[in-house]
Write a protein that holds these residues in place. Structure first.
Motif, mmCIF file in Angstrom:
data_model
loop_
_atom_site.group_PDB
_atom_site.id
_atom_site.type_symbol
_atom_site.label_atom_id
_atom_site.label_comp_id
_atom_site.label_asym_id
_atom_site.label_seq_id
_atom_site.Cartn_x
_atom_site.Cartn_y
_atom_site.Cartn_z
ATOM 1 N N GLN A 29 0.819 -1.200 0.000
ATOM 2 C CA GLN A 29 0.000 0.000 0.000
ATOM 3 C C GLN A 29 0.865 1.267 0.000
ATOM 4 O OE1 GLN A 29 -3.103 -0.079 2.930
ATOM 5 N NE2 GLN A 29 -3.531 2.101 2.775
ATOM 6 N N ILE A 57 -11.417 2.786 3.923
ATOM 7 C CA ILE A 57 -11.017 2.612 2.531
ATOM 8 C C ILE A 57 -9.495 2.667 2.476
ATOM 9 C CG2 ILE A 57 -11.117 3.613 0.222
ATOM 10 C CD1 ILE A 57 -13.856 4.785 0.998
ATOM 11 N N ASP A 58 -8.875 1.649 1.900
ATOM 12 C CA ASP A 58 -7.413 1.584 1.897
ATOM 13 C C ASP A 58 -6.784 2.835 1.295
ATOM 14 O OD1 ASP A 58 -7.412 -0.858 3.124
ATOM 15 O OD2 ASP A 58 -7.122 -2.027 1.296
ATOM 16 N N GLU A 72 -8.219 -1.086 -3.140
ATOM 17 C CA GLU A 72 -8.213 -2.044 -2.039
ATOM 18 C C GLU A 72 -7.124 -3.080 -2.307
ATOM 19 O OE1 GLU A 72 -10.164 -2.291 0.874
ATOM 20 O OE2 GLU A 72 -10.685 -0.214 0.361
ATOM 21 N N TYR A 73 -6.409 -3.468 -1.264
ATOM 22 C CA TYR A 73 -5.278 -4.384 -1.385
ATOM 23 C C TYR A 73 -5.629 -5.710 -0.716
ATOM 24 C CZ TYR A 73 -3.222 0.205 -2.140
ATOM 25 O OH TYR A 73 -2.977 1.474 -2.588
ATOM 26 N N LYS A 74 -5.391 -6.790 -1.437
ATOM 27 C CA LYS A 74 -5.770 -8.116 -0.960
ATOM 28 C C LYS A 74 -4.709 -8.664 -0.024
ATOM 29 C CE LYS A 74 -7.640 -12.437 -2.852
ATOM 30 N NZ LYS A 74 -7.983 -13.132 -4.096
ATOM 31 N N VAL A 81 -11.818 -8.880 -1.582
ATOM 32 C CA VAL A 81 -11.660 -7.431 -1.678
ATOM 33 C C VAL A 81 -12.624 -6.831 -2.694
ATOM 34 C CG1 VAL A 81 -9.278 -7.319 -0.917
ATOM 35 C CG2 VAL A 81 -9.768 -7.713 -3.334
ATOM 36 N N GLN A 84 -15.866 -6.088 -0.822
ATOM 37 C CA GLN A 84 -15.552 -5.028 0.134
ATOM 38 C C GLN A 84 -15.421 -3.689 -0.585
ATOM 39 O OE1 GLN A 84 -12.586 -5.879 3.249
ATOM 40 N NE2 GLN A 84 -11.510 -4.039 2.579
ATOM 41 N N GLY A 85 -14.720 -3.702 -1.717
ATOM 42 C CA GLY A 85 -14.549 -2.475 -2.481
ATOM 43 C C GLY A 85 -15.855 -1.953 -3.050
ATOM 44 N N TYR A 88 -17.708 -0.078 -0.399
ATOM 45 C CA TYR A 88 -17.179 1.273 -0.231
ATOM 46 C C TYR A 88 -17.540 2.171 -1.405
ATOM 47 C CZ TYR A 88 -14.325 -0.411 3.675
ATOM 48 O OH TYR A 88 -13.901 -0.925 4.870
ATOM 49 N N CYS A 124 -8.529 -3.242 -7.487
ATOM 50 C CA CYS A 124 -8.097 -4.218 -6.492
ATOM 51 C C CYS A 124 -6.673 -4.660 -6.833
ATOM 52 C CB CYS A 124 -9.028 -5.427 -6.473
ATOM 53 S SG CYS A 124 -10.735 -5.028 -6.028
#
Length: 306
Positions: A29, A57-58, A72-74, A81, A84-85, A88, A124
């Motif tokens: 990240q 949120i990443d 988003e980072y797995k 992800v 999840q993304g 968001y 992702c």
């Protein structure tokens, strides 16, 4: 799905470089956030952005088209992800003013006023994805990209666009035009949805031929319809298309340095110091069907650099 191999050739011998991924998600990240514009064409806005429902949120960014981007980072092979993304992304669409305030604080008023909500993106990032991830993305009518990364030693980083989907619907605002927020004052620009309805059959046929050629350049090409133009991209834009129905012309902007080509009046123009929609410093005017053949080498240069 990992099938990328990299080799070093030295003194007539070939040695394979072992690709690795970081086991600690935070380091990936940090690497991306420090180099977001160079890697993905996205301007960095915030890290670990807290939403009103307690989520984080990443990474938040703004892409080269002015569209909001969630990254988003797995962390683990079994982490979803994508879902999840998307959660968001839906939250972001319901909190547009919060995002625009963030853009204003980080990038200024002009960037905030220019945010384009017609094509928000979810990117992702992972060391790998499986076939189920690829299949799931293809079923969703959202702008989603799966990007796999690999490190090859301390100095080499590979990015591989594993899968991408784009919304196909055309953005049409209720008035059919948007006020010009720039120096032009009271001028209005028609949205791409309105312009497309004005294309005569000949101009539409020429655009379809152009679109077919652009999409056939590679499996990694995807098309995104924005407010004022249509972008064709891999990881970054390589061609942005506008229309001039009154003159029967298609304008295309590509990422080719104008100083490296022989400019031809009426066909190519240096717009590096001129304001325009889309990205790219070289403008190509397609006035007739034969112009596409002349444009192909320039398009391929831009595609290769994207």
């Amino acid at each position: 799905m990992s099938d990328i191999k990299l080799f070093r050739i030295a003194s007539g011998a070939v040695t394979e470089l072992a690709g690795t991924t970081d086991t600690v998600e935070k380091s990936v990240q940090v690497l991306f956030e420090k180099n977001l514009e160079s890697l993905l064409g996205v301007r960095f806005l915030a890290t670990e952005y807290t939403t009103t429902h307690g989520g984080r949120i990443d990474t938040l960014g703004l892409d080269e088209n002015g569209c909001p981007v969630i990254l988003e980072y797995k962390r683990a092979s079994n982490e979803n992800v994508i879902n999840q993304g998307l959660f968001y992304l839906d939250w972001l669409m319901d909190h547009r003013k919060d995002f625009q305030w963030l853009v204003m604080e980080k990038l200024g008023k002009a960037a905030a006023d220019g945010v384009d909500w017609s094509a928000p993106r979810l990117i992702c990032i992972a060391g790998d994805f499986n076939r189920y991830d690829d299949h799931a993305v293809k079923q969703m009518q959202r702008n989603i990209e799966l990007i796999r990364y690999r490190r090859f030693g301390p100095e080499l980083l590979m990015l591989d666009l594993v899968a991408a989907t784009s919304t196909k619907g055309v953005f049409i605002d209720t008035k059919g035009s948007v006020p010009d927020g720039g120096a032009g004052g009271g001028n209005k620009y028609k949205t791409i949805g309105t312009v497309l309805q004005e294309l005569d059959p000949g101009l539409l046929d020429r655009f379809e031929a152009l679109r077919a050629y652009l999409m056939a350049l590679g499996d990694d090409v995807h098309e995104t319809t924005l407010r004022f133009y249509i972008a064709f991209k891999r990881i970054k834009n390589f061609a942005c298309v506008e229309f001039r129905p009154s003159t029967g012309k298609i304008l295309m902007f590509v990422k080719v340095d104008p100083s490296t080509v022989q400019l031809e009046p009426g066909f190519t123009r240096d717009v590096s110091n001129l304001g325009h929609f889309g990205t790219g410093d070289l403008e190509i005017t397609l006035s007739k069907a034969e112009d596409l053949e002349k444009a192909k080498p320039l398009i391929e240069l831009s595609y290769g650099a994207s």
